[in-house]
Design an enzyme around this catalytic site. Structure first.
Site, short mmCIF file in Angstrom:
data_model
loop_
_atom_site.label_atom_id
_atom_site.label_comp_id
_atom_site.label_asym_id
_atom_site.label_seq_id
_atom_site.Cartn_x
_atom_site.Cartn_y
_atom_site.Cartn_z
N HIS A 1 0.84 -1.21 0.00
CA HIS A 1 0.00 0.00 0.00
C HIS A 1 0.86 1.25 0.00
CE1 HIS A 1 -3.37 -2.45 2.09
NE2 HIS A 1 -3.41 -2.56 0.79
N GLU B 1 -4.24 -11.54 -20.46
CA GLU B 1 -3.27 -11.55 -19.37
C GLU B 1 -2.83 -12.95 -18.99
OE1 GLU B 1 -4.92 -9.34 -16.08
OE2 GLU B 1 -6.91 -10.15 -16.35
N ASP C 1 -0.14 -9.28 -15.21
CA ASP C 1 -0.38 -10.72 -15.05
C ASP C 1 0.24 -11.53 -16.18
OD1 ASP C 1 -1.72 -11.20 -12.60
OD2 ASP C 1 -3.45 -10.11 -13.38
N CYS D 1 -3.09 -2.06 -20.69
CA CYS D 1 -3.40 -1.37 -19.44
C CYS D 1 -2.50 -1.85 -18.28
CB CYS D 1 -4.86 -1.53 -19.07
SG CYS D 1 -5.34 -3.23 -18.82
C1 PEP Z 1 -2.63 -6.48 -15.46
O1 PEP Z 1 -2.63 -7.64 -15.03
O2 PEP Z 1 -1.74 -6.02 -16.20
C2 PEP Z 1 -3.71 -5.56 -15.09
C3 PEP Z 1 -3.81 -4.36 -15.63
O3 PEP Z 1 -4.57 -5.96 -14.12
P1 PEP Z 1 -4.22 -5.95 -12.56
O4 PEP Z 1 -2.93 -5.21 -12.37
O5 PEP Z 1 -5.38 -5.29 -11.90
O6 PEP Z 1 -4.12 -7.40 -12.26
MG MG Z 2 -4.41 -8.48 -14.11
#
Ligand code: PEP
Ligand code: MG
Length: 579
Positions: A196, A440, A464, A511
């Site tokens: 965090h 992912e 991921d 993302c």
């Molecule tokens: C990712 O896995 O790249 C993603 C954007 O999702 P999170 O980080 O929420 O797992």
């Molecule tokens: Mg993810």
């Protein structure tokens, strides 16, 4: 003597200043036996300390209402821990039964709780033991007569001085307190890059290095420090030449940042006139103004699970609708891509049964869309809430962790069911709402055709994708050095997904963290990526890179780089060719 320590680079930038050591109160507690007549007074002292901290947390939370970070949720969590009878009642029993001081009683109870947490495999619960330690640290500081955050009052009035906090550990509320003080950075012995505290530091733009192991022991108060939050390096007592070099670097970064702020309204277009979409990853409503300030053209990823994390139960359809409605309205017509819950693994609404906690591979277990499909009632509530919000703006639905064709088909059927139930109730929604899938899992990337034939768009979750492709736990600091976005296998998967989507005329965004790393912007542009979604604060820097890039020049260079087999050589080429 000058020396250098290496830790985790969790928040970029350079800070130069004097060390300000924060003590670890829980490590310094002594065991005192108190007279029987003093026992109730000791209990009262304990209760007064808790009451004071509770009101301080409440005040901190109301001050933070419009904060760009998710500190509110952290404070709620710490308030909940503080109010749990295990911490608010059991120490009183210990004081009475063992006739000991309040500090010792709560530290004893903390050790019992932490030992229980540590027996549990579940990552989310393990992280909560970390929060318990932080709350107890705060209580002990109050009891010891050093109230306030670790930042304390000591920073106040030290105008003009750049103080760098050196601590064994810091809580998120400690970090928030830095804002009003004169601390320019912080370094700690413990904490991973997904803690965090690290997330908050990034959101606030404070350079920070965590996981330095024994910085607190090696550094003395007032020693000169250089924190290089981009490289994860801490230089103690630098010699004048190094100091001068870093001062120059720091002022260049500052000039660069102020120039970048001017780019807010500029279009993200390359030199050869290719328009790139720059979108924001957000977690809650308070991130909306930050996204707009940084010139986000929309929300590319709303991580819905963060809005409701840790609350104990699943939110109702109406609660969800309200949360999504506010965000959609706040984005004033810009697109908002709402991802369905990515729960399980390290993110949970409720505490699981012991059996569930014992599963040894939570990242590979019943999480994300797998969980949503296994709980159709909750999934319908979320889909209906998103659909209802779609009437109020430009909403898209994004599904995480898909891997199989039948999962996509089941998801589409669930969406159809939610739509027809709304139609039956004459509730309006956007009939042409788009639905996309996250790429992912390596299987999804390799068999991307399954996705392209069924969905309206894709979004690559590199966080991921890298974790699963390279078989490393993304939140385990012990294997963080193996987390390598430039591994040729990763680049092959990315390139395959991007070019397949292009051929199928299906939009593809990215993302994961890679999208916001400006060192990789040109590589990704050269691969064909046209939509980037990232932490809002990263948008100006990525935009600048885009504006200085010519895709027609980059594409052949990137094709050559893609043939290199070692990531170190890939890195070298990226630097040498300044791509
Ligand atoms: C990712 O896995 O790249 C993603 C954007 O999702 P999170 O980080 O929420 O797992
Ligand atoms: Mg993810």
């Amino acid at each position: 003597m000058s020396f250098t320590l290496h830790g985790l680079a969790v928040s970029g930038g350079i800070a130069i200043g004097q060390a300000h050591l924060i003590s670890q109160a829980t490590l310094e507690v002594s065991h005192l036996v108190i007279a029987p007549r003093m026992v109730e007074k000791e209990v009262l002292r304990f209760e007064t300390a808790l009451a004071l901290i509770r009101s301080e947390f409440a005040a901190l939370k109301s001050n933070m209402e419009h904060s760009p970070t998710d500190i509110g949720a952290f404070i709620d969590l710490h308030l909940m821990i503080l109010s749990d009878p295990e911490l608010s009642e059991v120490p009183k029993q210990i004081i009475r039964e063992r006739r000991c001081n309040a500090e010792w009683a709560i530290v004893q109870q903390m050790e019992v709780l932490v030992a229980q947490f540590e027996k549990i495999d579940d990552m989310y619960l393990r992280e909560r033991s970390y929060d318990v330690r932080q709350v107890v640290e705060r209580v002990v500081r109050e009891l010891a007569g050093h109230p306030g955050h670790a930042a304390g009052k000591s920073g106040k009035g030290v105008k003009g001085e750049n103080l760098i906090v050196v601590a064994h550990d810091l809580s998120p509320s400690d970090v928030m307190a830095f804002k009003d003080q004169h601390f320019t950075s912080f370094v700690t012995d413990v904490g991973g890059s997904t803690s965090h505290t690290a997330i908050l530091a990034r959101g606030m733009g404070i350079p920070a290095v965590l996981g330095l192991h024994n910085a607190r022991q090696l550094i003395r108060d007032k020693e000169t420090l250089i924190v290089d939050g981009t490289r994860g390096v801490l230089i103690v007592n630098p010699d004048p030449r190094i100091l001068e070099e870093y001062e120059l670097k720091k002022s260049l970064i500052e000039i660069e940042r102020s120039k970048l702020r001017l780019l807010k309204t500029a279009r993200a277009t390359t030199l050869d006139k290719v328009k790139i979409d720059l979108l924001a990853n957000i977690e809650e409503l308070s991130d909306v103004p930050v996204a707009l300030e940084n010139g986000a053209e929309g929300v590319g990823l709303l991580r819905t699970e963060f809005i409701f994390l840790g609350r104990g139960d699943m939110p109702s359809e109406d609660e969800q609708f309200e949360a999504y409605r506010k965000i959609v309205k706040g984005m004033e017509g810009r697109s908002v891509t709402i991802r369905t819950f990515d729960l399980g693994n390290d993110k949970n609404m409720h505490s699981e049964s012991t059996e569930e906690r014992k599963r040894s591979n939570p990242a590979l277990g019943l999480r994300s869309i797998r969980l949503s499909l296994a709980e159709p009632k909750s999934f319908q509530a979320q889909l209906r809430a998103i659909l209802r919000a779609s009437k109020l703006g430009n909403v898209k639905i994004l599904i995480p962790m898909l891997s199989h064709a039948h999962q996509i088909d089941q998801t589409l059927a669930a969406l159809e069911q939610a739509k027809s139930s709304l139609r039956g109730e004459r509730i309006a929604f956007d009939e042409s709402i788009e639905i996309g899938g996250m790429i992912e899992i390596p299987a999804a990337a390799l068999a991307v055709g399954l996705f392209l034939r069924r969905l309206n768009f894709l979004s690559i979750g590199t966080n991921d994708l890298i974790q699963y492709t390279l078989a490393i736990d993304r939140s385990d600091e012990q294997v963080s050095s193996l987390y390598d976005p430039l591994h040729p296998a990763i680049l092959m998967l990315l390139s395959h997904v991007i070019s397949s989507a292009e051929k199928a005329h299906i939009p593809v965004a990215m993302c994961g963290e890679m999208a916001g790393d400006s060192r990789l912007t040109r590589l990704l542009l050269g691969m064909g990526l046209r939509q980037f979604s990232m932490h809002p604060a990263q948008i100006p820097e990525v935009k600048q890179k885009i504006k200085q890039s010519d895709i027609s020049e980059l594409a052949p260079i990137v094709r050559r780089i893609m043939r290199i087999e070692e990531s170190a050589k890939i890195q070298e080429q990226i630097e040498r060719l300044n791509i």
